[in-house]
Scaffold this motif. Sequence first.
Motif, mmCIF file in Angstrom:
data_model
loop_
_atom_site.group_PDB
_atom_site.id
_atom_site.type_symbol
_atom_site.label_atom_id
_atom_site.label_comp_id
_atom_site.label_asym_id
_atom_site.label_seq_id
_atom_site.Cartn_x
_atom_site.Cartn_y
_atom_site.Cartn_z
ATOM 1 N N ARG A 13 13.860 8.919 1.665
ATOM 2 C CA ARG A 13 15.093 8.597 0.946
ATOM 3 C C ARG A 13 14.851 7.669 -0.246
ATOM 4 N NH1 ARG A 13 20.145 9.115 3.705
ATOM 5 N NH2 ARG A 13 21.034 8.177 1.826
ATOM 6 N N ILE A 14 13.709 7.002 -0.269
ATOM 7 C CA ILE A 14 13.432 6.085 -1.393
ATOM 8 C C ILE A 14 12.209 6.549 -2.193
ATOM 9 C CG2 ILE A 14 14.556 4.126 -0.302
ATOM 10 C CD1 ILE A 14 11.829 3.050 0.494
ATOM 11 N N ARG A 15 12.025 7.871 -2.185
ATOM 12 C CA ARG A 15 11.021 8.531 -3.036
ATOM 13 C C ARG A 15 9.576 8.174 -2.697
ATOM 14 N NH1 ARG A 15 14.632 7.990 -8.148
ATOM 15 N NH2 ARG A 15 15.441 10.106 -8.408
ATOM 16 N N VAL A 16 9.282 7.917 -1.460
ATOM 17 C CA VAL A 16 7.895 7.730 -1.043
ATOM 18 C C VAL A 16 7.353 9.091 -0.606
ATOM 19 C CG1 VAL A 16 6.362 6.702 0.682
ATOM 20 C CG2 VAL A 16 8.196 5.340 -0.341
ATOM 21 N N PRO A 17 6.189 9.516 -1.108
ATOM 22 C CA PRO A 17 5.612 10.807 -0.713
ATOM 23 C C PRO A 17 5.037 10.720 0.708
ATOM 24 C CG PRO A 17 4.132 9.651 -2.211
ATOM 25 C CD PRO A 17 5.374 8.828 -2.134
ATOM 26 N N VAL A 18 5.872 10.975 1.683
ATOM 27 C CA VAL A 18 5.517 10.757 3.084
ATOM 28 C C VAL A 18 5.701 12.027 3.893
ATOM 29 C CG1 VAL A 18 7.852 9.921 3.590
ATOM 30 C CG2 VAL A 18 5.968 9.300 5.120
ATOM 31 N N TRP A 19 4.844 12.198 4.890
ATOM 32 C CA TRP A 19 4.941 13.341 5.789
ATOM 33 C C TRP A 19 4.775 12.880 7.232
ATOM 34 C CZ3 TRP A 19 2.691 13.377 1.078
ATOM 35 C CH2 TRP A 19 3.114 14.357 0.169
ATOM 36 N N ALA A 58 0.836 -1.205 0.000
ATOM 37 C CA ALA A 58 0.000 0.000 0.000
ATOM 38 C C ALA A 58 0.871 1.255 0.000
ATOM 39 C CB ALA A 58 -0.929 -0.005 1.208
ATOM 40 N N ILE A 59 1.934 1.258 0.803
ATOM 41 C CA ILE A 59 2.831 2.411 0.851
ATOM 42 C C ILE A 59 3.530 2.608 -0.490
ATOM 43 C CG2 ILE A 59 4.986 3.275 1.878
ATOM 44 C CD1 ILE A 59 4.113 2.008 4.510
ATOM 45 N N ALA A 60 3.967 1.509 -1.092
ATOM 46 C CA ALA A 60 4.678 1.588 -2.367
ATOM 47 C C ALA A 60 3.825 2.220 -3.464
ATOM 48 C CB ALA A 60 5.135 0.194 -2.794
ATOM 49 N N GLY A 61 2.512 2.046 -3.397
ATOM 50 C CA GLY A 61 1.636 2.578 -4.432
ATOM 51 C C GLY A 61 0.849 3.801 -4.027
ATOM 52 N N ALA A 62 1.058 4.312 -2.821
ATOM 53 C CA ALA A 62 0.256 5.419 -2.306
ATOM 54 C C ALA A 62 0.682 6.763 -2.899
ATOM 55 C CB ALA A 62 0.357 5.477 -0.789
ATOM 56 N N GLN A 63 -0.293 7.653 -3.040
ATOM 57 C CA GLN A 63 0.002 9.030 -3.423
ATOM 58 C C GLN A 63 0.429 9.861 -2.220
ATOM 59 O OE1 GLN A 63 -0.039 10.236 -6.658
ATOM 60 N NE2 GLN A 63 -0.297 8.050 -7.130
ATOM 61 N N ARG A 64 -0.059 9.486 -1.042
ATOM 62 C CA ARG A 64 0.314 10.186 0.194
ATOM 63 C C ARG A 64 0.409 9.175 1.328
ATOM 64 N NH1 ARG A 64 -0.854 15.912 0.354
ATOM 65 N NH2 ARG A 64 -0.910 15.793 2.623
ATOM 66 N N VAL A 65 1.425 9.327 2.155
ATOM 67 C CA VAL A 65 1.561 8.532 3.372
ATOM 68 C C VAL A 65 1.741 9.507 4.525
ATOM 69 C CG1 VAL A 65 2.915 6.816 4.626
ATOM 70 C CG2 VAL A 65 2.627 6.601 2.141
ATOM 71 N N GLU A 66 0.871 9.434 5.512
ATOM 72 C CA GLU A 66 0.934 10.311 6.682
ATOM 73 C C GLU A 66 1.293 9.471 7.909
ATOM 74 O OE1 GLU A 66 0.439 13.602 7.041
ATOM 75 O OE2 GLU A 66 -0.170 14.109 4.990
ATOM 76 N N ILE A 67 2.287 9.925 8.677
ATOM 77 C CA ILE A 67 2.718 9.222 9.880
ATOM 78 C C ILE A 67 2.600 10.174 11.059
ATOM 79 C CG2 ILE A 67 4.559 7.890 10.971
ATOM 80 C CD1 ILE A 67 5.765 7.402 8.259
ATOM 81 N N PHE A 68 2.005 9.688 12.149
ATOM 82 C CA PHE A 68 1.773 10.560 13.290
ATOM 83 C C PHE A 68 2.066 9.846 14.593
ATOM 84 C CE2 PHE A 68 -1.298 12.859 16.207
ATOM 85 C CZ PHE A 68 -0.509 13.998 16.314
ATOM 86 N N GLY A 69 2.808 10.525 15.463
ATOM 87 C CA GLY A 69 3.098 10.011 16.794
ATOM 88 C C GLY A 69 3.600 11.151 17.655
ATOM 89 N N LEU A 70 3.406 11.039 18.943
ATOM 90 C CA LEU A 70 3.832 12.071 19.882
ATOM 91 C C LEU A 70 4.822 11.486 20.884
ATOM 92 C CD1 LEU A 70 0.379 13.761 20.613
ATOM 93 C CD2 LEU A 70 2.195 14.611 19.101
ATOM 94 N N GLY A 71 5.625 12.338 21.496
ATOM 95 C CA GLY A 71 6.579 11.881 22.503
ATOM 96 C C GLY A 71 7.591 10.920 21.914
ATOM 97 N N SER A 72 7.863 9.841 22.645
ATOM 98 C CA SER A 72 8.806 8.841 22.173
ATOM 99 C C SER A 72 8.324 8.197 20.871
ATOM 100 C CB SER A 72 9.001 7.758 23.239
ATOM 101 O OG SER A 72 9.913 6.787 22.809
ATOM 102 N N SER A 73 7.033 8.013 20.728
ATOM 103 C CA SER A 73 6.488 7.459 19.486
ATOM 104 C C SER A 73 6.725 8.403 18.314
ATOM 105 C CB SER A 73 4.990 7.180 19.635
ATOM 106 O OG SER A 73 4.754 6.171 20.597
ATOM 107 N N GLY A 74 6.780 9.696 18.606
ATOM 108 C CA GLY A 74 7.081 10.672 17.561
ATOM 109 C C GLY A 74 8.485 10.494 17.015
ATOM 110 N N THR A 75 9.415 10.066 17.876
ATOM 111 C CA THR A 75 10.781 9.797 17.422
ATOM 112 C C THR A 75 10.794 8.686 16.386
ATOM 113 O OG1 THR A 75 11.672 10.465 19.579
ATOM 114 C CG2 THR A 75 13.088 9.112 18.182
ATOM 115 N N ALA A 76 10.055 7.615 16.660
ATOM 116 C CA ALA A 76 9.966 6.512 15.705
ATOM 117 C C ALA A 76 9.276 6.965 14.420
ATOM 118 C CB ALA A 76 9.212 5.337 16.328
ATOM 119 N N ALA A 77 8.244 7.790 14.556
ATOM 120 C CA ALA A 77 7.523 8.276 13.373
ATOM 121 C C ALA A 77 8.429 9.120 12.488
ATOM 122 C CB ALA A 77 6.302 9.088 13.810
#
Length: 310
Positions: A167-173, A139-158
Amino acid sequence: MKRTTTVTQSGGLLGRLRIEGPQMPEALARIAETILADPETAAHASIVDLAERSGTSTATVTRFSRTLGFKGYANLRVAIATETGRAEQARWETDISGDIAPDDPLTDVLGVVTAADTRAIQSTAAGLDVAAVERVAAAIAGAQRVEIFGLGSSGTAAREMAFRLERIRVPVWHRSDSHTALTNAALLLPGDVAIGLSHSGRTREVIETLAEAADHGALTVAVTSFGRSPLAEVADVVFTTSVQETTFRLAALSALHSQLLVLDLIYVAVAQQTYERTADALELTVRAVDAHRLPEKIPSRKRVRPKGQP
């Protein structure tokens, strides 16, 4: 349109019981406690024995088994035996205490922290559903947009996941602001992907963002330590992570390594599915920053001493 939710059995059976057991109804929680108190004995106990030891009934033990996704108690017992056997075979200071005293030498602290993180990663890896990983990666490989959300320590992973996918040309924010996350989640379309990270699965902002993305048809993915949390309820795919607390590092702070394991596997799966694009992108990005790196071998410079000095 009714959404189908896939929950991965991550964290291993005993890891799940440690995390989900306290949230279960009282009778089921007693069974979980009984198993965790002595997994080896539980692996060989009959359904009657386990019911008596936990102060419940055989019907309750059967319900407990099905709650965990097993057809019956026999399958649960096999899972316990398999996991305890694996742990015994691969034991690496697994019985080390997570307690750290203020005056403990750092060599001992290193052992405690390393053992805790290793156990958490191994437990998470043992239960990962690779089919679910492949589904999310596709799904990520074919997506037009990928949104990732996390706060605190989870935000670091996000943030780390967003950096890798960029770095591999995925349209991600990656969104660190809840209002920005919500407004961008509202712009997602079917075929897009939203990933929410929360150890507890109860972080309101992350839940709202994933729910908003789901309302607009995006594939929603939750990474949490609690497979039956409110965050898990709004996600199409749920990856549950295992944690091992130590003194000074509560569960939320200890979840980072397990979260990164899940995200890293998804990233590699995306890279595999977009191999040529990924290889080209990585080559270009390495070349772009190459001039900012020092040579591998720096010529040694002999210090010239003024005349007359030894």
